[in-house]
Design a protein around this motif. Structure first.
Motif, mmCIF file in Angstrom:
data_model
loop_
_atom_site.group_PDB
_atom_site.id
_atom_site.type_symbol
_atom_site.label_atom_id
_atom_site.label_comp_id
_atom_site.label_asym_id
_atom_site.label_seq_id
_atom_site.Cartn_x
_atom_site.Cartn_y
_atom_site.Cartn_z
ATOM 1 N N LEU A 43 0.863 -1.187 0.000
ATOM 2 C CA LEU A 43 0.000 0.000 0.000
ATOM 3 C C LEU A 43 0.903 1.241 0.000
ATOM 4 C CD1 LEU A 43 -2.709 -1.179 2.548
ATOM 5 C CD2 LEU A 43 -2.968 -0.925 0.071
ATOM 6 N N THR A 44 1.234 1.688 -1.202
ATOM 7 C CA THR A 44 2.222 2.758 -1.327
ATOM 8 C C THR A 44 1.620 4.161 -1.235
ATOM 9 O OG1 THR A 44 2.010 2.567 -3.729
ATOM 10 C CG2 THR A 44 3.829 1.360 -2.692
ATOM 11 N N GLY A 45 0.339 4.232 -0.911
ATOM 12 C CA GLY A 45 -0.273 5.548 -0.729
ATOM 13 C C GLY A 45 0.289 6.280 0.465
ATOM 14 N N THR A 46 0.736 5.566 1.468
ATOM 15 C CA THR A 46 1.363 6.204 2.633
ATOM 16 C C THR A 46 2.777 6.615 2.235
ATOM 17 O OG1 THR A 46 0.078 4.853 4.171
ATOM 18 C CG2 THR A 46 2.106 5.841 5.027
ATOM 19 N N HIS A 47 3.053 7.912 2.289
ATOM 20 C CA HIS A 47 4.358 8.408 1.851
ATOM 21 C C HIS A 47 5.294 8.591 3.044
ATOM 22 C CE1 HIS A 47 2.601 10.180 -2.126
ATOM 23 N NE2 HIS A 47 2.622 8.867 -2.085
ATOM 24 N N VAL A 48 6.583 8.503 2.758
ATOM 25 C CA VAL A 48 7.585 8.674 3.811
ATOM 26 C C VAL A 48 8.490 9.836 3.423
ATOM 27 C CG1 VAL A 48 9.507 7.607 5.015
ATOM 28 C CG2 VAL A 48 7.494 6.239 4.420
ATOM 29 N N GLY A 49 8.497 10.860 4.264
ATOM 30 C CA GLY A 49 9.352 12.013 4.001
ATOM 31 C C GLY A 49 10.540 12.037 4.936
ATOM 32 N N CYS A 50 10.310 12.507 6.143
ATOM 33 C CA CYS A 50 11.417 12.744 7.087
ATOM 34 C C CYS A 50 11.847 11.504 7.862
ATOM 35 C CB CYS A 50 10.998 13.830 8.068
ATOM 36 S SG CYS A 50 9.648 13.325 9.163
ATOM 37 N N CYS A 58 3.538 10.541 6.433
ATOM 38 C CA CYS A 58 3.250 9.114 6.675
ATOM 39 C C CYS A 58 2.025 8.904 7.568
ATOM 40 C CB CYS A 58 4.462 8.471 7.342
ATOM 41 S SG CYS A 58 4.690 9.103 9.033
ATOM 42 N N THR A 59 1.258 9.973 7.810
ATOM 43 C CA THR A 59 0.153 9.858 8.764
ATOM 44 C C THR A 59 -0.907 8.861 8.295
ATOM 45 O OG1 THR A 59 0.496 12.154 9.397
ATOM 46 C CG2 THR A 59 -1.600 11.142 10.058
ATOM 47 N N LYS A 65 -7.343 7.454 14.998
ATOM 48 C CA LYS A 65 -6.549 8.625 15.419
ATOM 49 C C LYS A 65 -5.330 8.806 14.507
ATOM 50 C CE LYS A 65 -8.796 9.471 19.295
ATOM 51 N NZ LYS A 65 -10.044 10.117 18.847
ATOM 52 N N PRO A 66 -5.080 10.039 14.063
ATOM 53 C CA PRO A 66 -3.901 10.281 13.222
ATOM 54 C C PRO A 66 -2.622 9.882 13.949
ATOM 55 C CG PRO A 66 -5.357 12.178 13.200
ATOM 56 C CD PRO A 66 -5.879 11.254 14.273
ATOM 57 N N THR A 67 -1.787 9.113 13.259
ATOM 58 C CA THR A 67 -0.588 8.529 13.869
ATOM 59 C C THR A 67 0.527 8.519 12.833
ATOM 60 O OG1 THR A 67 -2.002 7.084 15.197
ATOM 61 C CG2 THR A 67 0.300 6.426 14.994
ATOM 62 N N ARG A 68 1.739 8.827 13.267
ATOM 63 C CA ARG A 68 2.898 8.792 12.365
ATOM 64 C C ARG A 68 3.340 7.344 12.174
ATOM 65 N NH1 ARG A 68 1.944 14.127 11.525
ATOM 66 N NH2 ARG A 68 3.497 15.518 12.417
ATOM 67 N N ALA A 69 3.194 6.826 10.982
ATOM 68 C CA ALA A 69 3.574 5.428 10.740
ATOM 69 C C ALA A 69 5.086 5.238 10.786
ATOM 70 C CB ALA A 69 3.027 4.963 9.390
ATOM 71 N N CYS A 70 5.847 6.330 10.631
ATOM 72 C CA CYS A 70 7.310 6.201 10.670
ATOM 73 C C CYS A 70 7.836 6.133 12.091
ATOM 74 C CB CYS A 70 7.972 7.365 9.933
ATOM 75 S SG CYS A 70 7.928 8.941 10.819
ATOM 76 N N LEU A 71 6.975 6.335 13.062
ATOM 77 C CA LEU A 71 7.417 6.290 14.460
ATOM 78 C C LEU A 71 6.947 5.031 15.172
ATOM 79 C CD1 LEU A 71 6.904 9.970 15.710
ATOM 80 C CD2 LEU A 71 8.967 8.884 14.808
ATOM 81 N N PRO A 115 -1.392 12.372 1.103
ATOM 82 C CA PRO A 115 -1.993 11.284 1.893
ATOM 83 C C PRO A 115 -2.041 11.594 3.391
ATOM 84 C CG PRO A 115 -0.479 10.403 0.264
ATOM 85 C CD PRO A 115 -0.289 11.897 0.247
ATOM 86 N N GLY A 116 -0.988 12.224 3.888
ATOM 87 C CA GLY A 116 -0.959 12.574 5.314
ATOM 88 C C GLY A 116 -1.992 13.627 5.673
ATOM 89 N N PHE A 117 -2.196 14.583 4.763
ATOM 90 C CA PHE A 117 -3.238 15.581 5.005
ATOM 91 C C PHE A 117 -4.620 14.927 4.975
ATOM 92 C CE2 PHE A 117 -0.003 18.780 4.049
ATOM 93 C CZ PHE A 117 -0.365 19.817 4.897
ATOM 94 N N LEU A 118 -4.836 14.044 4.009
ATOM 95 C CA LEU A 118 -6.172 13.449 3.851
ATOM 96 C C LEU A 118 -6.574 12.641 5.087
ATOM 97 C CD1 LEU A 118 -5.993 12.266 0.128
ATOM 98 C CD2 LEU A 118 -7.181 14.263 1.027
ATOM 99 N N THR A 119 -5.648 11.837 5.594
ATOM 100 C CA THR A 119 -5.988 11.036 6.774
ATOM 101 C C THR A 119 -6.192 11.942 7.995
ATOM 102 O OG1 THR A 119 -3.620 10.629 7.014
ATOM 103 C CG2 THR A 119 -4.925 8.865 6.045
ATOM 104 N N THR A 120 -5.320 12.934 8.115
ATOM 105 C CA THR A 120 -5.425 13.862 9.255
ATOM 106 C C THR A 120 -6.766 14.591 9.242
ATOM 107 O OG1 THR A 120 -3.034 14.203 9.242
ATOM 108 C CG2 THR A 120 -4.363 15.901 10.334
#
Ligand code: FES
Ligand code: FES
Length: 170
Positions: A43-50, A58-59, A65-71, A115-120
């Motif tokens: 599922l490559t819709g979740t993007h990874v930046g920082c 990556c939210t 609840k909005p969550t950082r998937a990179c953490l 994608p992070g904005f949309l989920t948030t």
């Protein structure tokens, strides 16, 4: 782990529930949830930046609840319901209010942050169905966009809330 191959890493079976579907994957214990979603599940819709919890690209939603998937480590996400941007789209393929709103209001340019904005925002308008401008800005304060200047994203939040209210009333 093989004693002769120091690079190989032990893997563990992990079950993730994403967008209503269960996925069984075998992954190293330190696999980030963002990497598991993108590379192990596809599922490559979740993007990874920082990759440091700063940019918000990556939210995903964890139990709504909005969550950082990179953490998060994927192994720690086994007993939760995960929603990615792919899961916002309706089963019949129609866009969710927040997706339609970004289209209507030109809320994206390159789309990397989107994608992070949309989920948030999907979670934000669920908590606050009728935000004002200030509340819309607060809703997206944790997400960075390098392209748009945010004006159209704020307009998209207000439009998304409007579309969601219309949908809820019908
Ligand atoms: S990639 Fe997770 S917050 Fe930037
Ligand atoms: S649209 Fe390019 S980073 Fe936001």
């Amino acid at each position: 782990m093989s004693m002769t191959d120091p690079i190989s890493e032990e893997t563990h079976p992990v079950r993730l529930r994403v967008n209503g579907i269960s996925y069984d994957i075998d992954i190293p214990p330190r696999r980030l949830l963002s990497d598991a979603l993108r590379h192990d599940i596809g599922l490559t819709g979740t993007h990874v930046g920082c990759e440091h919890g700063v940019c918000g690209a990556c939210t995903i939603l964890v139990d709504g609840k909005p969550t950082r998937a990179c953490l998060m480590f994927a192994i720690g996400a086994q007993d939760v319901e995960i929603t990615t941007v792919e899961g916002l789209t309706r089963q019949d393929g129609t866009l969710a209010p927040v997706q339609q709103a970004f289209k209507d209001c030109h809320g994206l340019q390159c789309g990397f942050c989107t994608p992070g904005f949309l989920t948030t925002i999907a979670a934000g308008i669920s908590d606050n169905p009728d935000p004002d401008q200030e509340q819309a800005r607060e809703m997206i304060a944790g997400n960075l966009c390098r392209c748009t200047g945010y004006q159209n994203i704020v307009a998209s939040v207000l439009r998304a809330a409007e579309l969601q209210r219309e949908e809820d009333a019908s």
